[in-house]
Design a protein around this motif. Structure first.
Motif, short mmCIF file in Angstrom:
data_model
loop_
_atom_site.label_atom_id
_atom_site.label_comp_id
_atom_site.label_asym_id
_atom_site.label_seq_id
_atom_site.Cartn_x
_atom_site.Cartn_y
_atom_site.Cartn_z
N SER A 47 12.19 62.61 30.49
CA SER A 47 13.27 61.70 30.14
C SER A 47 13.07 61.17 28.72
N ALA A 48 14.07 60.46 28.23
CA ALA A 48 13.97 59.87 26.89
C ALA A 48 14.62 58.50 26.87
N ALA A 49 14.02 57.61 26.11
CA ALA A 49 14.62 56.31 25.83
C ALA A 49 15.19 56.28 24.42
N GLY A 50 14.67 57.14 23.53
CA GLY A 50 15.10 57.08 22.14
C GLY A 50 15.04 58.41 21.41
N ASN A 51 15.61 59.47 22.00
CA ASN A 51 15.75 60.72 21.27
C ASN A 51 16.89 60.56 20.25
N VAL A 52 17.01 61.50 19.34
CA VAL A 52 18.00 61.38 18.26
C VAL A 52 18.69 62.71 18.03
N ILE A 53 20.00 62.65 17.80
CA ILE A 53 20.74 63.81 17.32
C ILE A 53 21.38 63.44 15.99
N ALA A 54 21.70 64.44 15.19
CA ALA A 54 22.43 64.23 13.94
C ALA A 54 23.66 65.12 13.96
N VAL A 55 24.75 64.64 13.37
CA VAL A 55 25.99 65.40 13.38
C VAL A 55 26.88 64.96 12.22
N ALA A 71 16.48 65.94 17.39
CA ALA A 71 15.16 65.59 16.87
C ALA A 71 14.05 66.20 17.71
N SER A 72 14.19 66.13 19.04
CA SER A 72 13.16 66.64 19.94
C SER A 72 13.81 67.32 21.13
N ARG A 73 13.33 68.50 21.47
CA ARG A 73 13.81 69.21 22.65
C ARG A 73 12.77 69.04 23.75
#
Length: 245
Positions: free
Chosen positions: A59-67, A51-53
């Motif tokens: 840092s991140a608390a809530g990044n997202v990937i899809a697969v 979702a975001s690079r």
């Protein structure tokens, strides 16, 4: 099946987000871990998306990937968390085949400042208000990135905090490269360069559906030595999010 997975990570534990040959990056580690577990064969055939690079050090608390994967849904998060170091998966949602992780409803970033020698929060809020709404943010992005559409809308900028820290919360559908850090620099002292990356957290990437949390509670995330007080506060906030999941 296609899944969206929400995860947190310590930006200082990696050499950036996007995959780079010979470098330990967030995306690279996640992909290698998924391949080693048999979750995916390769990013292209399994439609891996981020979702975001985030910039190096962020840092991140809530990044997202899809697969896309045939791996058991209930086993995905436990399997990933058993292998990853410096990152923790804590939310999952089954999505339609056409889902694009980049097309989020809103992204929320938080920049953390120690109150020592910082501007008054009311002054910061006044400076922040000028950026809310639709504007051309070309002057607040890293140059020569190939980004053509620099007009976007900031939904809100809120200044709050506690006795020790000031939090700058910025929300928008999308951001330009280094935009948040350059906005913070401008709010603080009128600067144009990016503020330090280590105090920035991608708090959440939101869509029009909820993420289910695993049955087991999250585990403490702070595994790396953190020296700066503001950095410790950033990691503490990430801990609170994932351990309450």
């Amino acid at each position: 099946m296609k899944y969206a997975l929400k995860f947190a990570y310590d930006g200082q534990a990696f050499e950036g987000y996007a995959r780079q040959p010979g470098m330990r990056t967030v995306e690279g580690e996640v992909i290698e871990t998924m391949q080693s577990l048999g979750i995916i064969e390769d990013p292209r055939s399994n439609a891996f998306q981020s979702a975001s690079r985030t910039d190096r050090g962020v840092s991140a608390a809530g990044n997202v990937i899809a697969v896309v994967t045939g791996f058991d849904k209930d086993a995905l998060i436990p399997a990933l968390n058993s292998k990853l170091d410096g990152a923790v998966f804590w939310g999952i949602a089954q999505v339609e085949g056409g889902f694009n992780a980049r097309h989020a409803r809103e992204r929320w970033y938080r920049y953390i400042l120690h109150r020592t020698r910082m501007p008054d929060p009311n002054e910061l809020q006044t400076a922040a208000n000028q950026f809310v709404g639709e504007h051309d943010f070309c002057d607040y992005a890293k140059k020569d990135t190939g980004e053509e559409n620099t007009v976007l809308t900031i939904n809100s900028i809120d200044i709050n905090g506690n006795a020790d820290f000031i939090f700058i919360d910025i929300k928008a559908e999308r951001f330009l490269w280094q935009m948040v850090r350059r906005l913070v620099s401008s709010m603080m002292d009128g600067g144009t360069g990016p503020a330090p990356a280590e105090n920035l957290i991608l708090m959440d990437v939101a869509y029009d559906f909820p993420f289910n949390e695993p049955t087991e509670k999250g585990t403490p995330f702070l595994k790396h030595h953190i020296s700066a007080r503001t950095r410790a506060e950033a990691m503490s906030q990430i801990d609170k999010i994932i351990t309450s999941a």
